[in-house]
Design an enzyme around this catalytic site. Structure first.
Site, PDB file in Angstrom:
ATOM      1  N   GLY A 197       0.820  -1.211   0.000  1.00  0.00           N
ATOM      2  CA  GLY A 197       0.000   0.000   0.000  1.00  0.00           C
ATOM      3  C   GLY A 197       0.850   1.255   0.000  1.00  0.00           C
ATOM      4  O   GLY A 197       0.529   2.242  -0.688  1.00  0.00           O
ATOM      5  N   ASP A 198       1.938   1.246   0.756  1.00  0.00           N
ATOM      6  CA  ASP A 198       2.857   2.386   0.777  1.00  0.00           C
ATOM      7  C   ASP A 198       3.490   2.584  -0.601  1.00  0.00           C
ATOM      8  O   ASP A 198       3.694   3.715  -1.059  1.00  0.00           O
ATOM      9  CB  ASP A 198       3.948   2.163   1.818  1.00  0.00           C
TER      10      ASP A 198
END
Length: 302
Positions: free
Chosen positions: A252-253
């Site tokens: 997600g990052d």
């Protein structure tokens, strides 16, 4: 310039086992060690994609110095505040038929240290981007995200917030440029149940966040891809990258980093979403955060 803030960085120690018995001596088949924290992950992937950023936050003890040295070796610019006591966290990831996590608490962040961070953030100017990602340590006020955005409001700084629940909802009035919940987090905030294939429901909930102030809402939906609701009224779907899942930590990052890199280069939301999906997928298919060549290889398949 893109700035990231990681309030509670960590050394992530992943241990792989064929079996595990509680109360007995267990031996690993292999180990991996890397520096972690959502903001740090964003900065590393931005660096891998050739985009300059500066990682901010707090470090303590020998683990903190290891994180600082690691980022320096990677070529990631940082300006962390050194805390007088404690040590930065070590998070243990047990890899055995899935992943079990044992996360450390981290050091106490003093009021003086927090004021020092505020001082560093005061230097941000129009056109800069600030990424706030992750949870808030117990030693900080739970409205610290709001305090930061309130201090910088009206300066033309783009805010990116990757958080959940009230932590995210409470900053929407500051008109963040981008928020990135996954579909399960979006479900919780909207008080409903959203399946990853429920495009209409996800779009409606994303627009509800826009009505509260978010300019752009990027929703990751695991194998169903991602959906971006833009401030100009569009809803853009992006299919998921295809590959073998190796490690979801940091995916997600990486999506946030890819999106920011793509938008900085092109100013186009569709191109930014595509690069974000490629970066997220490339990390998910790797043992560590994705390199530029890995992202480019995945990008060609989207």
């Amino acid at each position: 310039m893109i700035y990231t803030v990681t309030f509670n960085p960590a050394l992530d120690y992943a241990v792989y086992l064929d079996s595990f018995e509680l109360g007995a001596t267990n031996r690993t088949t292999r180990e991996e060690l890397r520096c972690g924290g959502k903001g740090i992950n964003v900065s590393i992937v931005l660096h891998n994609l050739g985009v300059e950023s500066r990682a901010l936050g707090f470090l303590a003890g020998f683990t903190g110095e290891t994180i600082r040295a690691w980022l320096t070796e990677l070529g990631v610019a940082s300006d962390f505040i050194t805390l007088p006591g404690g040590m930065s966290r070590i998070n243990v990831k047990l890899k055995l038929d899935g992943e079990t996590e044992i996360n450390g608490q981290g050091p106490d962040i003093t009021p003086d240290a927090l004021e020092t961070l505020y001082g560093k953030l005061e230097k941000l100017r129009e056109g800069d981007t600030l990424v706030l990602a992750g949870s808030i340590p117990a030693t900080l006020p739970d409205d610290v995200y709001e305090r930061i955005l309130a201090r910088l409001e009206g300066r033309g700084v783009r805010f990116v917030v990757d958080a959940t629940g009230e932590l995210l909802l409470n900053v929407l009035r500051y008109r963040p440029f981008l928020v990135k919940p996954n579909h399960e987090e979006l479900s919780e905030m909207c008080g409903t149940v959203l399946d990853s294939a429920d495009t209409a429901g996800i779009r409606a909930c994303a627009r509800a966040l826009q009505e509260k102030g978010a300019r752009n809402v990027l929703v990751s939906m695991a194998g169903a891809g991602a959906l971006l609701v833009t401030e100009d009224g569009r809803c853009i779907r992006q299919a998921a990258a295809r590959g073998e899942l190796v490690n979801s930590v940091g995916a997600g990052d990486s999506m946030v980093a890819g999106f920011l890199a793509g938008f900085q280069r092109t100013g186009d939301y569709r191109a930014a979403l595509r690069l974000g999906a490629a970066a997220g997928g490339a990390t998910a298919f790797s043992a560590a955060l994705a390199t530029r060549s890995q992202v480019e290889a995945v990008l060609e398949t989207l």
